[in-house]
Design an enzyme around this catalytic site. Structure first.
Site, short mmCIF file in Angstrom:
data_model
loop_
_atom_site.label_atom_id
_atom_site.label_comp_id
_atom_site.label_asym_id
_atom_site.label_seq_id
_atom_site.Cartn_x
_atom_site.Cartn_y
_atom_site.Cartn_z
CG ASP A 1 39.89 40.54 39.07
OD1 ASP A 1 41.08 40.49 39.41
OD2 ASP A 1 39.46 40.01 38.03
CG ASP B 1 46.02 38.78 36.82
OD1 ASP B 1 46.74 37.81 36.50
OD2 ASP B 1 45.43 39.48 35.98
#
Length: 372
Positions: free
Chosen positions: A97, A154
């Protein structure tokens, strides 16, 4: 062609900026995650500086700075960028991330002002992401710990950091890793019906061996924010590579999403969960809407209306049913949910819901500055 009624868009942008400016005075230099019972009670700089959502405040600040010209937002964004330097010293906490964290902070800063320190921060983040590449399997590892062969959907939203790094350095290795990873996701996460798995676990040879339920209801279900990540993530990979398979994949997941959302235009947390209890996730709808609007930029004129109309209806529905303009409370978009089985994050105001709402409004207004 669909004509967007920009009056409500401009009105919501005005209300958004007004409330957000007041929120900033309450936040001071805190990094928010979600508002519960009306207030941001967490400061993620103290709780977890490596948390994946810590860059979205920066995304809001840079977008508002572009839209309003108010230099206050630039200064606040710079301070947040400096705060995130602390994450670089906590290596174990950083996952894939880093894209979410530094695309909306250092990279956004560098794109606007060619700031050398910001460029360095962005390249550090890109190098950390590249270091997660599994050479044998041909993918970027998502998480740390024992989950060495796990890849989540994601991830498609994080790899634009690698394309940016290649643009900045002319080093093709970053983009090649992004492309190999996107190929792996295309071939393993996308299901035949247009839905996607949240998680794929690979074996030592890089073959899919298990698909847990992740943040959805159960294995084989259809976590809506995961579908939204796929819509937006696949089309972003198309914009960076011009590989038409990614645009086709984005459209396939988009058609699945639009076929399953009900007339309320507010997505449930999972399309394949029981009807009761009712659990919504507005962040899924807003992220999907941004992806749909991006798709509309890359399809022939006769296809554009489908995506423009669907995105506009979702954003308008969320505007009508899930906005909180009370300036004495924090958070603008309500009914966001982190994960189906996480009661602590059920129907709260998520910072990334507010970010994707602002991005969607700016896209509809024709004033969006690319962040990915």
């Amino acid at each position: 062609m669909v004509e967007v009624n920009k009056q409500w868009v401009r009105e919501d942008l005005k209300k958004f900026e007004k409330k957000f400016a007041i929120e900033l005075t309450r936040l001071q230099d805190k990094i928010p995650h979600f508002a519960k019972e009306g207030f941001y009670i967490q400061d993620m700089e103290k709780e977890d500086i490596t948390w994946w959502t810590n860059g979205f405040l920066g995304g809001i600040l840079w977008q508002l700075a572009d839209y309003s010209g108010n230099h206050q937002y630039v200064e606040q964004a710079k301070r947040l960028e400096e705060q995130l330097d602390g994450a670089m010293s906590v290596f174990d906490g950083l996952h894939h991330d880093v894209g979410f964290m530094w695309l909306h902070t250092a990279v956004a800063h560098n794109r606007r002002f060619a700031n050398p320190r910001s460029k360095t921060r962005g390249l550090h983040a890109a190098t950390l992401l590249a270091g997660r590449f599994n050479l044998k399997g041909g993918y970027l590892r998502s998480w740390n710990g024992d989950n060495q062969t796990w890849v989540i959907i994601d991830s498609l939203m994080n790899i634009p950091l690698l394309y940016w790094a290649t643009q900045e350095t002319k080093d093709e290795r970053f983009a090649l890793m992004a492309q190999q990873h996107a190929e792996k996701v295309l071939n393993n996460h996308l299901r035949k019906d247009g839905s996607v798995n949240h998680i794929v676990i690979f074996d030592d040879e890089g073959n899919s061996k298990e698909t847990p339920g992740g943040q959805g209801y159960e294995p084989g279900s259809s976590w809506t924010r995961g579908q939204a990540w796929a819509i937006y993530g696949f089309v972003l990979n198309y914009t960076h590579t011009k590989d038409s398979r990614y645009l086709a994949a984005a459209k396939q997941v988009a058609h699945y999403f639009l076929a399953n959302i009900d007339d309320s235009q507010i997505p449930p947390v999972d399309f394949r969960a029981p009807k009761e209890p009712v659990k919504y996730d507005t962040s899924a709808g807003l992220c999907a809407a941004c992806g749909l609007l991006e798709i509309s930029q890359h399809v022939p004129d006769y296809e554009k209306d489908l995506y423009m109309k669907a995105a506009t209806e979702m954003v308008r529905a969320i505007s009508n049913k899930a906005t909180n303009w009370n300036e004495d409370t924090d958070g603008i978009i309500g009914y966001g949910t982190g994960a189906y089985h996480d009661e602590c994050s059920l129907h709260v105001s998520l910072i990334y819901s507010d970010y994707f709402y602002l991005e969607a409004l700016l896209r509809l207004n024709g004033t969006y500055q690319p962040m990915w």
